[in-house]
Design an enzyme around this catalytic site. Structure first.
Site, mmCIF file in Angstrom:
data_model
loop_
_atom_site.group_PDB
_atom_site.id
_atom_site.type_symbol
_atom_site.label_atom_id
_atom_site.label_comp_id
_atom_site.label_asym_id
_atom_site.label_seq_id
_atom_site.Cartn_x
_atom_site.Cartn_y
_atom_site.Cartn_z
ATOM 1 N N LYS B 96 -11.864 46.960 31.240
ATOM 2 C CA LYS B 96 -12.837 46.013 30.686
ATOM 3 C C LYS B 96 -12.816 44.784 31.579
ATOM 4 C CE LYS B 96 -13.384 42.683 27.010
ATOM 5 N NZ LYS B 96 -12.836 42.115 25.767
ATOM 6 N N GLY B 157 -12.931 35.210 19.845
ATOM 7 C CA GLY B 157 -11.964 34.719 18.865
ATOM 8 C C GLY B 157 -12.515 33.733 17.864
ATOM 9 N N ALA B 183 -16.557 40.508 20.888
ATOM 10 C CA ALA B 183 -16.304 39.071 20.752
ATOM 11 C C ALA B 183 -17.122 38.411 19.655
ATOM 12 C CB ALA B 183 -16.540 38.328 22.061
ATOM 13 N N GLY B 184 -16.411 37.663 18.841
ATOM 14 C CA GLY B 184 -17.051 36.810 17.841
ATOM 15 C C GLY B 184 -17.328 37.466 16.511
ATOM 16 N N ASN B 205 -11.021 42.558 17.517
ATOM 17 C CA ASN B 205 -9.599 42.192 17.608
ATOM 18 C C ASN B 205 -9.287 41.071 16.627
ATOM 19 O OD1 ASN B 205 -6.964 41.545 18.274
ATOM 20 N ND2 ASN B 205 -7.292 41.510 20.444
ATOM 21 N N THR B 206 -9.791 39.867 16.918
ATOM 22 C CA THR B 206 -9.415 38.700 16.116
ATOM 23 C C THR B 206 -9.718 38.877 14.626
ATOM 24 O OG1 THR B 206 -9.801 37.269 18.012
ATOM 25 C CG2 THR B 206 -9.770 36.209 15.852
#
Lengths: 66, 255
Positions: B96, B157, B183-184, B205-206
Site C-alpha cells: 500500500k 484516523g 481512511a476516516g 483500522n482506527t
C-alpha cells in the site's frame, strides 16, 4: 571499532556478526530486519555477515499500521 | 459467489483491516477472525532497542495476506525503498503506497504516489495506492500499473466519515480498478454508505481499534460491509420528492 545502529553510534568488538549484534540487544533475530549500509542482509546470512568499522546498521521490524 | 478480485486474486471478504493502534497486539487474531478480514496492513519501523516486544507477525494468522504500507515515506524514492525492504523480508509483493509530507492532515501526495507506483509496478509489485479522490490522479495510477486505488473518506484516523462522497462516486463510475475506501471511516454506516455506492471494499483500522469494544465493532463493520454490498448488488429503488404510498389508496373504512 564504531558502527551506527539506528542512527546512534555504538562501540563494538571486532569480528562481530549481524546475528551477534542483534542478540546484544536481546532481540529475536527471527523478528528483526537488518540493513547494512542500506542493503538488506538476508536472515540466512545473519551469522556470516561481519560488521566493519563505520558500517551503518538499521534494525527494523514489522509493526502495527493502517 | 460475489468475490473481491485484486490483481487476479480472489477474496471472500471486502473488509480489509489495519493492525495499528490496538491496546494490545494480542487482540489481532480475534479481530481478524471476527471481521473475516483476509488482508491486513502492517508498517515497517526501526526497532525500539530499549523496549522488547513480541513480533507483530506472531499475531497475524498465516493465511492472512500482508499488505505492508509505506507510511513514513515523504517521497516516491522513500516509498520505493520501504516497499523493497518489506518484500526482501518476506512480506510478499503487495504494497500500500502512502506518500505523505503534510503532518497535520496526512493527505497523500498524488504526484509522488504515481511515481512510486510506476516504479514498483514495473518491478512486479501489486500496488494499492492511498490517494485523494482525484480522477486525474486515479487515471494516472491506472496507467502506472496500480492494482486498485484507495481514496480517503476523510483524513487518516479522524473517524469523521465519508466527507469526500462525490469524489469517491466519480472514481467508482470512471475507474475500472477496485476502489477500496481507506481512511476516516468512523462507523459502520460510513462503510455501508460507500459499499451501497459501489465501492469494492473498505480498509478499517482506527474505527475498530479506537472503539471501547473493538471485537464487537469488528463484527459490526463486517456486517455493514456485507449489507452495503448486498444493497448495491440488489439495486436501490428510485427516489421521489413526494410521498408514494406503500399501502393501497382505496378501500378506506370511512368510504
Amino acid at each position: 571499532m564504531k558502527i551506527i545502529v539506528n542512527g546512534s553510534e555504538k562501540s563494538i568488538e571486532k569480528n562481530i556478526s549481524v546475528s551477534e549484534l542483534i542478540k546484544s540487544y536481546s532481540l529475536d533475530p527471527k523478528s528483526v530486519i537488518a540493513l547494512k549500509d542500506e542493503e538488506v542482509v538476508p536472515k540466512e546470512s545473519f551469522l556470516d555477515v561481519m560488521l566493519e568499522d563505520g558500517n551503518k546498521i538499521e534494525l527494523l521490524s514489522i509493526v502495527g499500521g493502517g | 459467489m460475489d468475490l473481491l478480485t485484486i490483481a487476479g486474486e480472489q477474496f471472500n471478504s471486502r473488509l480489509l483491516t489495519g493492525s495499528g493502534k490496538y491496546s494490545s497486539d494480542s487482540l489481532i487474531p480475534q479481530i481478524t477472525s471476527i471481521s473475516q478480514s483476509q488482508i491486513i496492513t502492517v508498517a515497517l519501523r526501526r526497532v525500539n532497542l530499549d523496549l522488547k516486544s513480541k513480533s507483530l507477525l506472531d499475531y497475524i494468522p498465516k493465511e492472512t495476506k500482508l499488505l505492508p504500507n509505506t507510511s513514513g515515506a515523504r517521497t516516491a524514492d522513500e516509498a520505493v525503498k520501504i516497499a523493497r525492504i518489506a518484500k526482501a523480508c518476506g512480506c510478499g509483493n503487495w504494497v500500500k503506497i502512502e506518500v505523505i509530507s503534510d503532518n497535520k492532515y496526512l493527505l497523500p501526495d498524488g504526484y509522488e504516489t504515481i511515481k512510486a507506483t510506476e516504479i514498483l509496478a514495473n518491478e512486479g509489485f501489486i500496488v494499492l495506492p492511498y490517494i485523494n479522490g482525484d480522477l486525474y490522479t486515479a487515471r494516472s495510477l491506472v496507467d502506472a500499473g496500480a492494482s486498485a486505488v484507495m481514496p480517503l473518506g476523510s483524513p487518516i484516523g479522524s473517524n469523521r466519515g465519508i466527507r469526500c462522497q462525490e469524489m469517491i462516486k466519480i472514481l467508482i463510475d470512471q475507474i475500472k480498478l477496485p476502489i477500496i475506501v481507506d481512511a476516516g471511516i468512523g462507523k459502520p454506516s460510513d462503510a455501508a454508505l460507500v459499499m451501497e455506492m459501489g465501492a469494492d471494499a473498505c480498509l478499517i483500522n482506527t474505527a475498530i481499534a479506537s472503539s471501547p469494544n473493538p471485537l464487537l465493532m469488528a463484527e459490526a463493520f463486517k456486517l455493514a460491509i456485507q449489507s452495503g454490498r448486498k444493497a448495491y448488488l440488489a439495486g436501490i429503488g428510485a427516489q421521489n420528492n413526494n410521498a408514494v404510498a406503500s399501502s393501497p389508496l382505496t378501500g378506506f373504512l370511512h368510504e
